[in-house]
Design a protein around this motif. Structure first.
Motif, PDB file in Angstrom:
ATOM      1  N   ARG A 207       0.964  -1.047   0.068  1.00  0.00           N
ATOM      2  CA  ARG A 207      -0.326   0.033   0.407  1.00  0.00           C
ATOM      3  C   ARG A 207       0.893   1.159  -0.351  1.00  0.00           C
ATOM      4  O   ARG A 207       0.579   2.088  -0.280  1.00  0.00           O
ATOM      5  N   ASP A 208       2.362   0.925   0.971  1.00  0.00           N
ATOM      6  CA  ASP A 208       3.024   2.699   0.997  1.00  0.00           C
ATOM      7  C   ASP A 208       3.846   2.355  -0.432  1.00  0.00           C
ATOM      8  O   ASP A 208       4.850   3.593  -0.308  1.00  0.00           O
ATOM      9  N   ILE A 209       3.396   1.524  -1.776  1.00  0.00           N
ATOM     10  CA  ILE A 209       4.633   1.834  -3.163  1.00  0.00           C
ATOM     11  C   ILE A 209       4.687   3.204  -3.715  1.00  0.00           C
ATOM     12  O   ILE A 209       5.555   3.114  -3.971  1.00  0.00           O
ATOM     13  N   ILE A 210       4.099   4.181  -3.231  1.00  0.00           N
ATOM     14  CA  ILE A 210       3.820   5.614  -3.766  1.00  0.00           C
ATOM     15  C   ILE A 210       3.709   6.378  -2.346  1.00  0.00           C
ATOM     16  O   ILE A 210       3.351   6.201  -1.133  1.00  0.00           O
ATOM     17  N   GLN A 211       4.368   7.460  -2.163  1.00  0.00           N
ATOM     18  CA  GLN A 211       3.920   8.513  -0.824  1.00  0.00           C
ATOM     19  C   GLN A 211       2.109   8.461  -0.860  1.00  0.00           C
ATOM     20  O   GLN A 211       1.623   9.805  -2.043  1.00  0.00           O
ATOM     21  N   SER A 212       1.526   8.312  -0.265  1.00  0.00           N
ATOM     22  CA  SER A 212      -0.362   8.463  -0.219  1.00  0.00           C
ATOM     23  C   SER A 212      -0.631  10.324   0.952  1.00  0.00           C
ATOM     24  O   SER A 212       0.781  10.188   1.689  1.00  0.00           O
ATOM     25  N   GLU A 213      -1.544  10.347   0.059  1.00  0.00           N
ATOM     26  CA  GLU A 213      -1.668  11.861   0.751  1.00  0.00           C
ATOM     27  C   GLU A 213      -3.035  11.797   1.878  1.00  0.00           C
ATOM     28  O   GLU A 213      -2.642  12.534   2.985  1.00  0.00           O
ATOM     29  N   GLN A 214      -3.024  10.356   1.855  1.00  0.00           N
ATOM     30  CA  GLN A 214      -4.140   9.874   3.782  1.00  0.00           C
ATOM     31  C   GLN A 214      -3.960   7.769   3.655  1.00  0.00           C
ATOM     32  O   GLN A 214      -4.295   7.760   2.152  1.00  0.00           O
ATOM     33  N   LYS A 215      -3.404   7.662   4.706  1.00  0.00           N
ATOM     34  CA  LYS A 215      -3.592   6.462   5.203  1.00  0.00           C
ATOM     35  C   LYS A 215      -4.971   5.896   5.825  1.00  0.00           C
ATOM     36  O   LYS A 215      -5.719   6.873   6.340  1.00  0.00           O
ATOM     37  N   TYR A 216      -5.314   5.255   5.542  1.00  0.00           N
ATOM     38  CA  TYR A 216      -6.195   3.620   6.786  1.00  0.00           C
ATOM     39  C   TYR A 216      -5.126   4.223   8.326  1.00  0.00           C
ATOM     40  O   TYR A 216      -4.076   4.428   8.919  1.00  0.00           O
ATOM     41  N   SER A 217      -6.650   4.518   9.022  1.00  0.00           N
ATOM     42  CA  SER A 217      -6.210   5.008  10.752  1.00  0.00           C
ATOM     43  C   SER A 217      -5.404   3.880  11.614  1.00  0.00           C
ATOM     44  O   SER A 217      -5.858   3.356  10.312  1.00  0.00           O
ATOM     45  N   GLU A 218      -5.259   4.060  12.384  1.00  0.00           N
ATOM     46  CA  GLU A 218      -4.701   2.679  13.236  1.00  0.00           C
ATOM     47  C   GLU A 218      -5.619   1.368  13.654  1.00  0.00           C
ATOM     48  O   GLU A 218      -5.435   0.302  13.681  1.00  0.00           O
ATOM     49  N   GLU A 219      -7.040   2.707  14.011  1.00  0.00           N
ATOM     50  CA  GLU A 219      -7.854   1.958  14.127  1.00  0.00           C
ATOM     51  C   GLU A 219      -8.664   0.734  13.333  1.00  0.00           C
ATOM     52  O   GLU A 219      -8.839  -0.087  13.419  1.00  0.00           O
ATOM     53  N   GLN A 220      -8.370   1.624  11.853  1.00  0.00           N
ATOM     54  CA  GLN A 220      -9.400   0.892  10.604  1.00  0.00           C
ATOM     55  C   GLN A 220      -8.242  -0.382  10.166  1.00  0.00           C
ATOM     56  O   GLN A 220      -9.053  -1.101  10.115  1.00  0.00           O
ATOM     57  N   LYS A 221      -6.970  -0.292  10.434  1.00  0.00           N
ATOM     58  CA  LYS A 221      -5.809  -0.933  10.239  1.00  0.00           C
ATOM     59  C   LYS A 221      -6.179  -2.240  10.953  1.00  0.00           C
ATOM     60  O   LYS A 221      -5.940  -3.520  10.534  1.00  0.00           O
ATOM     61  N   LEU A 222      -6.516  -2.301  12.055  1.00  0.00           N
ATOM     62  CA  LEU A 222      -6.633  -2.980  13.038  1.00  0.00           C
ATOM     63  C   LEU A 222      -7.737  -4.013  12.779  1.00  0.00           C
ATOM     64  O   LEU A 222      -8.154  -4.577  13.052  1.00  0.00           O
ATOM     65  N   TYR A 223      -9.153  -3.182  12.835  1.00  0.00           N
ATOM     66  CA  TYR A 223     -10.590  -3.338  11.636  1.00  0.00           C
ATOM     67  C   TYR A 223      -9.835  -4.752  10.598  1.00  0.00           C
ATOM     68  O   TYR A 223     -10.501  -5.946  11.027  1.00  0.00           O
ATOM     69  N   PHE A 224      -9.404  -4.417  10.234  1.00  0.00           N
ATOM     70  CA  PHE A 224      -8.496  -5.272   8.804  1.00  0.00           C
ATOM     71  C   PHE A 224      -8.194  -6.528   9.106  1.00  0.00           C
ATOM     72  O   PHE A 224      -7.812  -7.321   8.358  1.00  0.00           O
ATOM     73  N   GLU A 225      -7.488  -6.465   9.957  1.00  0.00           N
ATOM     74  CA  GLU A 225      -6.311  -8.019  10.934  1.00  0.00           C
ATOM     75  C   GLU A 225      -6.363  -8.108  11.401  1.00  0.00           C
ATOM     76  O   GLU A 225      -6.834  -9.369  11.738  1.00  0.00           O
ATOM     77  N   THR A 226      -8.153  -7.259  11.999  1.00  0.00           N
ATOM     78  CA  THR A 226      -8.833  -8.580  12.703  1.00  0.00           C
ATOM     79  C   THR A 226     -10.282 -10.134  11.700  1.00  0.00           C
ATOM     80  O   THR A 226     -10.447  -9.552  10.751  1.00  0.00           O
ATOM     81  N   PRO A 227      -9.906 -10.927  12.214  1.00  0.00           N
ATOM     82  CA  PRO A 227     -10.639 -11.250  11.393  1.00  0.00           C
ATOM     83  C   PRO A 227     -11.880 -11.804  10.955  1.00  0.00           C
ATOM     84  O   PRO A 227     -12.571 -11.031  11.910  1.00  0.00           O
ATOM     85  N   PRO A 228     -12.576 -11.718   9.827  1.00  0.00           N
ATOM     86  CA  PRO A 228     -13.843 -11.253  10.089  1.00  0.00           C
ATOM     87  C   PRO A 228     -14.881 -11.694  10.521  1.00  0.00           C
ATOM     88  O   PRO A 228     -15.362 -10.993  11.332  1.00  0.00           O
ATOM     89  N   ALA A 229     -14.913 -12.919  11.127  1.00  0.00           N
ATOM     90  CA  ALA A 229     -15.911 -12.732  12.399  1.00  0.00           C
ATOM     91  C   ALA A 229     -15.673 -12.316  13.570  1.00  0.00           C
ATOM     92  O   ALA A 229     -17.016 -12.439  14.525  1.00  0.00           O
ATOM     93  N   GLU A 230     -14.198 -11.910  13.653  1.00  0.00           N
ATOM     94  CA  GLU A 230     -13.809 -10.774  15.321  1.00  0.00           C
ATOM     95  C   GLU A 230     -14.867 -10.040  14.887  1.00  0.00           C
ATOM     96  O   GLU A 230     -14.384  -8.708  16.360  1.00  0.00           O
ATOM     97  N   ARG A 231     -14.885  -8.996  13.934  1.00  0.00           N
ATOM     98  CA  ARG A 231     -15.099  -7.574  13.639  1.00  0.00           C
ATOM     99  C   ARG A 231     -15.797  -7.075  14.620  1.00  0.00           C
ATOM    100  O   ARG A 231     -15.843  -5.758  14.966  1.00  0.00           O
ATOM    101  N   TRP A 232     -17.089  -7.920  14.259  1.00  0.00           N
ATOM    102  CA  TRP A 232     -18.434  -7.615  15.242  1.00  0.00           C
ATOM    103  C   TRP A 232     -18.135  -6.730  16.480  1.00  0.00           C
ATOM    104  O   TRP A 232     -18.296  -6.261  17.724  1.00  0.00           O
ATOM    105  N   GLN A 233     -17.361  -7.651  17.325  1.00  0.00           N
ATOM    106  CA  GLN A 233     -16.980  -7.972  18.638  1.00  0.00           C
ATOM    107  C   GLN A 233     -16.094  -6.123  18.986  1.00  0.00           C
ATOM    108  O   GLN A 233     -16.093  -5.692  19.790  1.00  0.00           O
ATOM    109  N   LEU A 234     -15.122  -6.252  17.638  1.00  0.00           N
ATOM    110  CA  LEU A 234     -14.588  -5.473  18.197  1.00  0.00           C
ATOM    111  C   LEU A 234     -14.919  -3.615  18.473  1.00  0.00           C
ATOM    112  O   LEU A 234     -14.438  -2.936  18.453  1.00  0.00           O
ATOM    113  N   LEU A 235     -16.090  -3.771  17.418  1.00  0.00           N
ATOM    114  CA  LEU A 235     -16.772  -2.380  17.070  1.00  0.00           C
ATOM    115  C   LEU A 235     -18.207  -2.430  17.361  1.00  0.00           C
ATOM    116  O   LEU A 235     -18.963  -1.799  18.271  1.00  0.00           O
TER     117      LEU A 235
END
Length: 240
Positions: A207-235
């Motif tokens: 995702r960082d192959i170029i310098q981007s103007e905006q990235k996912y927040s740390e919270e958002q990265k955690l969301y996508f790193e969390t297995p789908p079955a556990e995302r409900w609990q995270l939120l």
């Protein structure tokens, strides 16, 4: 007709842009000429379509308010439900238009994707779809499958292709075709991108192959790193 069509495009954009989405129009014919017969869309070539992208801000601008309003049922992935909600909002605002919404995750009965969103993104000029065929003297075995990846000129890999609207009763031959920006011109860098995406996708580095103007927040990265079955609990959602 051109004026009315441009007005439709502006109005759809005005609904989705404030909640972190981008809209990119294209014609069905542009897409169909790039895909195999089994993936072609069954509409006339001049039928208007719109690619929908979620930008890094969609998580904060759309998903979290959606959750706070208790609109998430917990039946599907929360982001899929949120995107579907906003797609339906567009349809409600245009009752005279016949709009088919195709989500990135939808499959045909033959288990094929209903829409190849990366190809749609490329023909719409939204994000360049880098593939093995773009590489001079690719370093991988000829028969090795190397999946392609789309890179946005502003967000790099920090975005998602969410789906397509087909405006079935809108035909717009005059739509200007915009080429995607080939922002990675160096052959070795293209190889690096495909290597990172295919073999090291979990570390986010592609995702960082170029310098981007905006990235996912740390919270958002955690969301996508969390297995789908556990995302409900995270939120904090009780799954039904």
């Amino acid at each position: 007709m051109d004026y009315l069509t441009q007005d439709i495009l502006r109005n759809i954009s005005s609904i989705l842009t404030p909640v972190g989405f981008e809209t990119h129009p294209f014609l069905v014919g542009w897409y169909n000429e790039q895909v195999k017969d089994v993936f072609k869309l069954g509409y006339q070539n001049d039928t208007l379509a719109i690619l929908i992208i979620s930008t890094p801000s969609m998580y904060e601008k759309a998903l979290k308010p959606f959750i706070c309003r208790d609109q998430c049922t917990g039946i599907k992935d929360p982001i899929d439900e949120c995107v579907a909600h906003h797609f339906e909002e567009v349809k409600k605002n245009f009752p005279d238009l016949e709009i088919e919404c195709i989500h990135d995750f939808e499959m045909t009965p033959m288990r094929r994707p209903k829409i190849l969103v990366q190809t749609a993104g490329h023909v719409a000029g939204a994000a360049y779809y880098y593939q093995k065929k773009d590489i001079d003297n690719p370093p991988w075995p000829e028969k090795q499958k190397i999946c392609g990846v789309s890179i946005h000129p502003k967000y790099g890999g920090w975005f998602a292709l969410r789906g397509v609207f087909i405006l079935k009763n809108v035909h717009y031959q005059a739509l200007e075709r915009k080429s995607p920006i080939d922002i990675i011109t160096d052959n070795q860098k293209k190889i690096l991108l495909l290597e990172r995406f295919n073999f090291h996708w979990k570390d986010w580095s592609f995702r960082d192959i170029i310098q981007s103007e905006q990235k996912y927040s740390e919270e958002q990265k955690l969301y996508f790193e969390t297995p789908p079955a556990e995302r409900w609990q995270l939120l904090g959602i009780e799954r039904k």
